[in-house]
Write a protein that holds these residues in place. Structure first.
Motif, PDB file in Angstrom:
ATOM      1  N   LEU A 199       0.830  -1.211   0.000  1.00  0.00           N
ATOM      2  CA  LEU A 199       0.000   0.000   0.000  1.00  0.00           C
ATOM      3  C   LEU A 199       0.865   1.261   0.000  1.00  0.00           C
ATOM      4  O   LEU A 199       0.538   2.248  -0.670  1.00  0.00           O
ATOM      5  CB  LEU A 199      -0.913  -0.010   1.227  1.00  0.00           C
ATOM      6  CG  LEU A 199      -2.037  -1.058   1.211  1.00  0.00           C
ATOM      7  CD1 LEU A 199      -2.785  -1.052   2.541  1.00  0.00           C
ATOM      8  CD2 LEU A 199      -3.010  -0.788   0.070  1.00  0.00           C
ATOM      9  N   ILE A 200       1.978   1.237   0.752  1.00  0.00           N
ATOM     10  CA  ILE A 200       2.874   2.404   0.759  1.00  0.00           C
ATOM     11  C   ILE A 200       3.481   2.626  -0.624  1.00  0.00           C
ATOM     12  O   ILE A 200       3.640   3.769  -1.082  1.00  0.00           O
ATOM     13  CB  ILE A 200       3.974   2.208   1.820  1.00  0.00           C
ATOM     14  CG1 ILE A 200       3.358   2.195   3.228  1.00  0.00           C
ATOM     15  CG2 ILE A 200       5.027   3.311   1.714  1.00  0.00           C
ATOM     16  CD1 ILE A 200       4.350   1.902   4.334  1.00  0.00           C
ATOM     17  N   SER A 201       3.812   1.542  -1.308  1.00  0.00           N
ATOM     18  CA  SER A 201       4.422   1.644  -2.645  1.00  0.00           C
ATOM     19  C   SER A 201       3.520   2.400  -3.609  1.00  0.00           C
ATOM     20  O   SER A 201       3.999   3.124  -4.493  1.00  0.00           O
ATOM     21  CB  SER A 201       4.728   0.256  -3.191  1.00  0.00           C
ATOM     22  OG  SER A 201       5.625  -0.441  -2.351  1.00  0.00           O
ATOM     23  N   LYS A 202       2.214   2.255  -3.445  1.00  0.00           N
ATOM     24  CA  LYS A 202       1.288   2.917  -4.364  1.00  0.00           C
ATOM     25  C   LYS A 202       1.364   4.437  -4.245  1.00  0.00           C
ATOM     26  O   LYS A 202       1.031   5.152  -5.192  1.00  0.00           O
ATOM     27  CB  LYS A 202      -0.138   2.450  -4.068  1.00  0.00           C
ATOM     28  CG  LYS A 202      -0.395   0.976  -4.379  1.00  0.00           C
ATOM     29  CD  LYS A 202      -1.824   0.589  -4.062  1.00  0.00           C
ATOM     30  CE  LYS A 202      -2.086  -0.876  -4.363  1.00  0.00           C
ATOM     31  NZ  LYS A 202      -3.476  -1.271  -4.031  1.00  0.00           N
ATOM     32  N   LEU A 203       1.842   4.933  -3.103  1.00  0.00           N
ATOM     33  CA  LEU A 203       1.952   6.391  -2.925  1.00  0.00           C
ATOM     34  C   LEU A 203       2.997   6.991  -3.854  1.00  0.00           C
ATOM     35  O   LEU A 203       2.916   8.177  -4.216  1.00  0.00           O
ATOM     36  CB  LEU A 203       2.315   6.721  -1.469  1.00  0.00           C
ATOM     37  CG  LEU A 203       1.341   6.264  -0.396  1.00  0.00           C
ATOM     38  CD1 LEU A 203       1.947   6.524   0.988  1.00  0.00           C
ATOM     39  CD2 LEU A 203       0.007   6.985  -0.535  1.00  0.00           C
ATOM     40  N   PHE A 204       3.983   6.193  -4.253  1.00  0.00           N
ATOM     41  CA  PHE A 204       5.118   6.708  -5.033  1.00  0.00           C
ATOM     42  C   PHE A 204       5.162   6.166  -6.438  1.00  0.00           C
ATOM     43  O   PHE A 204       6.117   6.408  -7.177  1.00  0.00           O
ATOM     44  CB  PHE A 204       6.415   6.381  -4.301  1.00  0.00           C
ATOM     45  CG  PHE A 204       6.431   6.821  -2.863  1.00  0.00           C
ATOM     46  CD1 PHE A 204       6.670   8.139  -2.533  1.00  0.00           C
ATOM     47  CD2 PHE A 204       6.161   5.914  -1.856  1.00  0.00           C
ATOM     48  CE1 PHE A 204       6.670   8.551  -1.208  1.00  0.00           C
ATOM     49  CE2 PHE A 204       6.150   6.307  -0.526  1.00  0.00           C
ATOM     50  CZ  PHE A 204       6.410   7.634  -0.205  1.00  0.00           C
ATOM     51  N   ASN A 205       4.143   5.425  -6.815  1.00  0.00           N
ATOM     52  CA  ASN A 205       4.092   4.852  -8.179  1.00  0.00           C
ATOM     53  C   ASN A 205       3.048   5.504  -9.050  1.00  0.00           C
ATOM     54  O   ASN A 205       2.741   5.021 -10.125  1.00  0.00           O
ATOM     55  CB  ASN A 205       3.838   3.343  -8.094  1.00  0.00           C
ATOM     56  CG  ASN A 205       4.990   2.598  -7.495  1.00  0.00           C
ATOM     57  OD1 ASN A 205       6.133   3.031  -7.570  1.00  0.00           O
ATOM     58  ND2 ASN A 205       4.697   1.449  -6.868  1.00  0.00           N
ATOM     59  N   ASN A 206       2.437   6.558  -8.560  1.00  0.00           N
ATOM     60  CA  ASN A 206       1.405   7.243  -9.353  1.00  0.00           C
ATOM     61  C   ASN A 206       2.031   8.165 -10.398  1.00  0.00           C
ATOM     62  O   ASN A 206       3.112   8.670 -10.225  1.00  0.00           O
ATOM     63  CB  ASN A 206       0.487   8.049  -8.434  1.00  0.00           C
ATOM     64  CG  ASN A 206      -0.308   7.136  -7.503  1.00  0.00           C
ATOM     65  OD1 ASN A 206      -0.594   5.994  -7.842  1.00  0.00           O
ATOM     66  ND2 ASN A 206      -0.667   7.646  -6.327  1.00  0.00           N
TER      67      ASN A 206
END
Length: 213
Positions: free
Chosen positions: A206-213
């Motif tokens: 879930l944290i990874s999605k913050l920086f993959n947008n």
């Protein structure tokens, strides 16, 4: 037959329990610009009560999963784990984790009984009698019915153990103290170490999605 079906039902029931989890959507500060983040510093994680070393185990799991997701991970002299995101970023985040559960080998008992409803067997016999004249042959039929009343057998209780890990995660801007992301999560599994790793993997995802947008 019914006992075999019962065993299959119990088997699938245990699988559902062993892989149970509870997760809600994380809370996110929608106005925060995550593209400007330089690093994430993982705070030291306190041990769960009466579970020494549990905090370090969870920190190691988080570091491992971050690396598995392609992030650059380093540890500085103070043994703090640092996730490097963007060399041109201006902001640094701190990731804090509170263990809300870290339970191993919790025993659960499931009582059950086997019920045999019985069976009915019907036998039909047919014979013919002749007096020497084929045209005067007499056919006779008899029916025999046997009923088995069945039985109810009380059996031992099924016993199994499960591990459970829960956590609350928070991402905070180190300069302003602004809370930008938070999430709570728990997971139940068969074995404690793998359960902790799965819990960390789902949270890092879930944290990874913050920086993959």
């Amino acid at each position: 037959m019914e006992f075999r079906l019962f065993k299959k039902a119990i088997y699938f029931f245990l699988i559902l329990l062993y892989s149970n989890n509870c997760s809600h959507a994380p809370a996110i500060n929608e106005t925060y610009d995550f593209s400007l983040v330089n690093t994430i510093n993982i705070d030291k994680i306190a041990d769960y009560p009466k579970r020494p070393g549990s905090g370090q185990i969870m920190e190691d799991n988080l570091s491992f999963i971050f690396m598995k997701n392609g992030f650059n991970v380093s540890q500085i002299m103070s043994n703090n784990t640092v996730i490097n995101l963007n060399d041109e970023g201006e902001n640094n985040l701190s990731l804090s984790c509170t263990l809300t559960e870290y339970t191993d080998r919790e025993t659960i008992l499931i009582p059950y009984r086997v019920e045999d409803r019985g069976s009915i067997e019907t036998t039909i016999t047919q014979s013919s009698e002749s007096n020497g004249d084929d045209q005067n042959a007499i056919a006779t039929t008899s029916t025999t019915t046997t009923t088995d009343g069945g039985s109810i057998q009380e059996s031992r209780k099924l016993e199994y153990t499960q591990a459970r890990v829960g956590m609350i995660l928070k991402l905070k801007d180190e300069k302003t103290g602004l809370l930008v992301w938070t999430h709570s999560y728990w997971y139940s599994g068969i074995e404690l170490s793998s359960t902790a790793q799965i819990c960390a993997r789902n949270s890092v995802g879930l944290i990874s999605k913050l920086f993959n947008n």
